[in-house]
Write a protein that holds these residues in place. Structure first.
Motif, PDB file in Angstrom:
ATOM      1  N   HIS A 184     -57.724 -48.534 -67.678  1.00  0.00           N
ATOM      2  CA  HIS A 184     -58.536 -49.138 -66.615  1.00  0.00           C
ATOM      3  C   HIS A 184     -59.920 -49.585 -67.098  1.00  0.00           C
ATOM      4  O   HIS A 184     -60.953 -49.090 -66.646  1.00  0.00           O
ATOM      5  N   PRO A 185     -59.969 -50.561 -68.039  1.00  0.00           N
ATOM      6  CA  PRO A 185     -61.255 -51.025 -68.571  1.00  0.00           C
ATOM      7  C   PRO A 185     -62.076 -51.819 -67.564  1.00  0.00           C
ATOM      8  O   PRO A 185     -63.235 -52.147 -67.820  1.00  0.00           O
TER       9      PRO A 185
ATOM     10  N   CYS B 149     -48.095 -48.302 -56.274  1.00  0.00           N
ATOM     11  CA  CYS B 149     -48.636 -49.514 -55.638  1.00  0.00           C
ATOM     12  C   CYS B 149     -48.995 -50.570 -56.682  1.00  0.00           C
ATOM     13  O   CYS B 149     -48.794 -51.772 -56.459  1.00  0.00           O
ATOM     14  N   TYR B 150     -49.528 -50.133 -57.828  1.00  0.00           N
ATOM     15  CA  TYR B 150     -49.863 -51.077 -58.897  1.00  0.00           C
ATOM     16  C   TYR B 150     -48.611 -51.784 -59.390  1.00  0.00           C
ATOM     17  O   TYR B 150     -48.593 -53.015 -59.551  1.00  0.00           O
ATOM     18  N   LEU B 151     -47.551 -51.024 -59.627  1.00  0.00           N
ATOM     19  CA  LEU B 151     -46.301 -51.603 -60.114  1.00  0.00           C
ATOM     20  C   LEU B 151     -45.704 -52.560 -59.080  1.00  0.00           C
ATOM     21  O   LEU B 151     -45.142 -53.604 -59.442  1.00  0.00           O
ATOM     22  N   PHE B 152     -45.842 -52.220 -57.807  1.00  0.00           N
ATOM     23  CA  PHE B 152     -45.323 -53.090 -56.742  1.00  0.00           C
ATOM     24  C   PHE B 152     -46.044 -54.434 -56.737  1.00  0.00           C
ATOM     25  O   PHE B 152     -45.405 -55.500 -56.705  1.00  0.00           O
ATOM     26  N   VAL B 153     -47.377 -54.401 -56.767  1.00  0.00           N
ATOM     27  CA  VAL B 153     -48.152 -55.650 -56.755  1.00  0.00           C
ATOM     28  C   VAL B 153     -47.898 -56.437 -58.032  1.00  0.00           C
ATOM     29  O   VAL B 153     -47.759 -57.666 -58.014  1.00  0.00           O
ATOM     30  N   TRP B 154     -47.839 -55.742 -59.154  1.00  0.00           N
ATOM     31  CA  TRP B 154     -47.590 -56.380 -60.457  1.00  0.00           C
ATOM     32  C   TRP B 154     -46.267 -57.141 -60.431  1.00  0.00           C
ATOM     33  O   TRP B 154     -46.177 -58.292 -60.879  1.00  0.00           O
TER      34      TRP B 154
ATOM     35  N   GLN C 119     -57.682 -57.284 -60.851  1.00  0.00           N
ATOM     36  CA  GLN C 119     -57.337 -57.738 -59.508  1.00  0.00           C
ATOM     37  C   GLN C 119     -56.068 -57.051 -58.999  1.00  0.00           C
ATOM     38  O   GLN C 119     -55.953 -56.728 -57.811  1.00  0.00           O
ATOM     39  N   THR C 120     -55.108 -56.823 -59.881  1.00  0.00           N
ATOM     40  CA  THR C 120     -53.898 -56.112 -59.484  1.00  0.00           C
ATOM     41  C   THR C 120     -54.236 -54.694 -59.046  1.00  0.00           C
ATOM     42  O   THR C 120     -53.717 -54.186 -58.041  1.00  0.00           O
ATOM     43  N   SER C 121     -55.135 -54.052 -59.779  1.00  0.00           N
ATOM     44  CA  SER C 121     -55.568 -52.700 -59.427  1.00  0.00           C
ATOM     45  C   SER C 121     -56.288 -52.687 -58.089  1.00  0.00           C
ATOM     46  O   SER C 121     -56.099 -51.773 -57.269  1.00  0.00           O
ATOM     47  N   ALA C 122     -57.107 -53.712 -57.831  1.00  0.00           N
ATOM     48  CA  ALA C 122     -57.838 -53.788 -56.565  1.00  0.00           C
ATOM     49  C   ALA C 122     -56.866 -53.970 -55.391  1.00  0.00           C
ATOM     50  O   ALA C 122     -57.036 -53.346 -54.336  1.00  0.00           O
ATOM     51  N   ALA C 123     -55.865 -54.818 -55.573  1.00  0.00           N
ATOM     52  CA  ALA C 123     -54.881 -55.025 -54.510  1.00  0.00           C
ATOM     53  C   ALA C 123     -54.097 -53.746 -54.242  1.00  0.00           C
ATOM     54  O   ALA C 123     -53.827 -53.385 -53.091  1.00  0.00           O
ATOM     55  N   ALA C 124     -53.736 -53.044 -55.306  1.00  0.00           N
ATOM     56  CA  ALA C 124     -53.023 -51.774 -55.159  1.00  0.00           C
ATOM     57  C   ALA C 124     -53.896 -50.770 -54.405  1.00  0.00           C
ATOM     58  O   ALA C 124     -53.403 -50.012 -53.554  1.00  0.00           O
TER      59      ALA C 124
ATOM     60  N   ILE D  26     -49.425 -57.285 -70.956  1.00  0.00           N
ATOM     61  CA  ILE D  26     -50.678 -56.747 -71.497  1.00  0.00           C
ATOM     62  C   ILE D  26     -51.479 -56.063 -70.390  1.00  0.00           C
ATOM     63  O   ILE D  26     -52.045 -54.980 -70.588  1.00  0.00           O
ATOM     64  N   ALA D  27     -51.531 -56.699 -69.209  1.00  0.00           N
ATOM     65  CA  ALA D  27     -52.250 -56.093 -68.083  1.00  0.00           C
ATOM     66  C   ALA D  27     -51.624 -54.756 -67.695  1.00  0.00           C
ATOM     67  O   ALA D  27     -52.331 -53.807 -67.320  1.00  0.00           O
ATOM     68  N   LEU D  28     -50.314 -54.661 -67.803  1.00  0.00           N
ATOM     69  CA  LEU D  28     -49.628 -53.408 -67.493  1.00  0.00           C
ATOM     70  C   LEU D  28     -49.975 -52.330 -68.512  1.00  0.00           C
ATOM     71  O   LEU D  28     -50.213 -51.173 -68.160  1.00  0.00           O
TER      72      LEU D  28
END
Length: 502
Positions: A387-388, A172-177, A135-140, A379-381
Motif C-alpha cells: 500500500h504505497p 472488497c479490493y479483489l472485487f473492485v479490481w 483508486q482501487t483501494s479507495a473504492a474498496a 502490478i497494482a495487485l
C-alpha cells in the motif's frame, strides 16, 4: 473478441492485420496505429473529465485545498485559475492527438526517438499503475464502510488479517479490481460507454450528499468554524502545503497544486482526443469538462466539507467517511456504490488506458492494448500488500518532477520545432526520421534529465516564491527548464517544420 479489436472496440477481425509497407513490427500493431474511426463526441470528452475528477482522491484534494484557501471566494479564485490553465494545456496536447491520431507513446517517438520513447512511456505507466492501485483501494474502502454496518462483515473486518489488511478489505479490493478488468477487457468503445454513465452518476451522488448535509446543518455553509492556527495545521497535514490559509501564497499554491494533479494526463490525453472527429468537438468537450466542471465540482466539495463539519462537529475530508455516518442504510449503500463507480471511471480513464498503450509500445508484436492493461492491473495487485499510496497527497507534487520535463520536451518539439506538422509514417519505421542515435534522441534525454534535477532540487532547496517554498511548482519548473534546454540544443527549427502532416 480478439486482442486486435481490444484497442478501439471497433475492429472485429479474426485474422492478423498485415504491416503497412516499411513499418517495423517492433514499432507497430493495430492498437498503436493512427485512429481511423472517431466516435468520441463532446459529451464523451466531457465525461473523460467527470470520470477523472469525480473520484475519492479528487474530492479529497479539492476539500483539502478548500482549507488552504481560508474562504470560498479565495478558493474559487485559486481553483478557477488552475482550471483555466488545465483547460489550455489539455487542449494543447489534445489537438496533437486529434491531428496525428496516434497515442502518447507513439507521439513521444518524435522527440525521444523510436525506441527512446519507451522511457517516458514507462514513466507514465509507473505513475498510472500507482494510482490504479490507490483508486482501487479507495473504492474498496467505500464498500467496506457500508458493509461494517452489519455484524457479519464487521466481525470479519475486526478479526481477520491478510496481506497487512483486514480480510474484508482484501475481499472488497479483489472485487473492485476484477470489475475493472471486466469493463476494460471490452475495449475503448466500452470504456466510452461506461464513462458516459459513470460521470453523471457521480455528479448526482455528490449533489445528494451536499444537499442532504446542508439540510441537516440547517443552512448553506461555505466556511469551517475553526481557529486559524488549527485550520493552518489541518491544511498542512492534508496537503503538505506550508502556507498561511487565505494568503496570496495559499491561492497561488492552490492553483499550482490543482494543475499538478493532472500532470500525468497532460502527457496522454491524446490517447482519448485522437478518437474525436475534430478540434472543435474537442474544445467543446474540454470547456464543459474542465473549467466549468472543475469549478462546480470544487464548489460542491467545499459545501459538503463545510456542512459536514457543522453536522458532525469535525472536519471530514473523505466523502466515504461522511456518507458512512448517515442513518439511512440505503443512502450509505448508494454512496458506496457511486464512489466505487467513480473510482472505476477514473481508473479506466487515467490509470488503465495509458499503461495499456505504454506497455504495448515496448513490445508491439507481443503486447496488445488488452495485455498491456492486464500487466498494469497485475502490478497494482502485487503492490496492494505494500500500500504505497497511503501518502498520496505528497505524491501529487512528487510526480510533477518527472512528468513536467517530459511534457516540456514533447510540447516544444511538436509545437515550436515542428510547427504541429509531423511525418506520421516515420513514427513506425526504425530507419526513418526519428531514428536519431540508434532510436534514441540524446538531446531530449539531456533536457528532460536536467529539468528533472531542477524540479526536484529547487522546491526543497530553492528560494521562496510568494512567501512559500517552491514545492507546489515542481511541475512548472520541470516544464520550463526542460523545454528551454531542449529548444536550445535542438536548434530553432526542425528539419520537418513546414512539411505537412501525413
Amino acid at each position: 473478441m480478439t486482442d486486435t479489436d481490444a484497442g478501439t472496440g471497433t475492429r472485429g477481425t479474426t485474422t492478423a492485420v498485415p504491416l503497412p509497407e516499411g513499418y517495423s513490427p517492433r514499432l507497430y500493431n493495430e492498437d498503436l496505429a493512427p485512429a481511423t474511426e472517431r466516435k468520441w463526441g463532446a459529451f464523451s470528452i466531457f465525461n473523460v473529465w467527470t470520470s477523472d475528477v469525480h473520484s475519492l482522491f479528487g474530492y479529497f484534494l479539492a476539500a483539502s485545498l478548500f482549507l488552504v484557501a481560508g474562504n470560498t471566494f479565495k478558493f474559487l479564485i485559486g481553483i478557477g485559475v488552475g482550471s483555466l490553465i488545465i483547460y489550455w494545456l489539455m487542449t494543447l496536447i489534445g489537438n496533437a492527438g486529434v491531428k496525428t491520431g496516434v497515442p502518447y507513446p507513439v507521439l513521444a517517438r518524435a522527440s525521444f526517438g523510436t525506441f527512446g520513447a519507451n522511457v517516458p512511456a514507462l514513466v507514465r505507466a509507473v505513475v498510472a499503475t500507482f494510482w490504479y492501485g490507490a483508486q482501487t483501494s479507495a473504492a474498496a474502502g467505500a464498500i467496506v464502510a457500508f458493509l461494517i454496518r452489519y455484524d457479519g462483515p464487521k466481525n470479519l473486518h475486526e478479526t481477520t488479517t491478510l496481506l497487512d489488511h483486514t480480510g474484508l478489505e482484501v475481499i472488497c479490493y479483489l472485487f473492485v479490481w476484477a470489475a475493472q478488468l471486466l469493463i476494460i477487457s471490452k475495449g475503448m468503445e466500452t470504456v466510452r460507454r461506461f464513462q458516459d454513465f459513470a460521470g453523471p452518476a457521480v455528479w448526482l451522488m455528490m449533489l445528494i450528499l451536499a444537499v442532504g448535509l446542508s439540510v441537516k446543518a440547517g443552512t448553506l455553509s461555505f466556511s469551517v468554524d475553526m481557529p486559524a492556527a488549527d485550520l493552518a495545521a489541518l491544511a498542512k497535514t492534508a496537503t503538505g502545503l506550508d502556507v498561511t490559509p487565505g494568503s496570496f501564497a495559499a491561492i497561488a499554491a492552490i492553483a499550482a497544486t490543482w494543475v499538478t494533479y493532472f500532470a500525468a494526463l497532460f502527457l496522454n490525453f491524446g490517447d482519448f482526443a485522437r478518437f474525436t472527429p475534430d478540434e472543435k468537438t474537442l474544445r467543446k468537450g474540454n470547456v464543459w469538462g474542465l473549467p466549468v466542471n472543475l469549478i462546480l465540482f470544487s464548489l460542491v466539495a467545499a459545501l459538503t466539507t463545510a456542512s459536514a463539519s457543522k453536522v458532525y462537529g469535525e472536519v471530514i475530508l473523505e466523502p466515504a467517511a461522511i456518507s458512512a455516518k448517515f442513518d439511512s442504510a440505503f443512502l450509505v449503500l448508494l454512496a458506496a456504490l457511486t464512489f466505487a463507480v467513480a473510482t472505476l471511471g477514473i481508473n479506466v480513464v487515467a490509470n488503465f488506458v495509458s499503461p495499456a498503450f505504454d506497455f504495448a509500445n515496448v513490445a508491439p508484436k507481443h503486447i496488445t492494448f488488452r495485455r498491456g492493461g492486464l500487466i498494469a492491473a497485475v502490478i497494482a495487485l502485487l503492490l496492494y500488500p505494500l500500500h504505497p499510496w497511503d501518502n498520496a497527497p505528497s505524491f501529487v507534487n512528487a510526480i510533477g518532477s518527472t512528468m513536467g520535463p517530459i511534457f516540456g520536451v514533447l510540447v516544444v518539439d511538436y509545437y515550436l520545432l515542428r510547427k504541429a506538422r509531423l511525418n506520421i509514417p516515420a513514427l513506425y519505421k526504425e530507419d526513418g526520421e526519428f531514428r536519431f542515435q540508434g532510436g534514441w534522441n540524446i538531446r531530449a534525454f539531456v533536457a528532460a534529465g536536467i529539468g528533472a534535477v531542477f524540479s526536484s532540487i529547487l522546491p526543497v532547496y530553492g528560494p521562496e516564491a510568494y512567501g512559500a517554498t517552491l514545492g507546489p511548482y515542481s511541475w512548472f519548473i520541470g516544464v520550463a527548464v526542460a523545454g528551454v534546454i531542449y529548444f536550445a540544443v535542438s536548434g530553432a527549427k526542425s528539419p520537418l517544420a513546414g512539411k505537412p502532416t501525413n
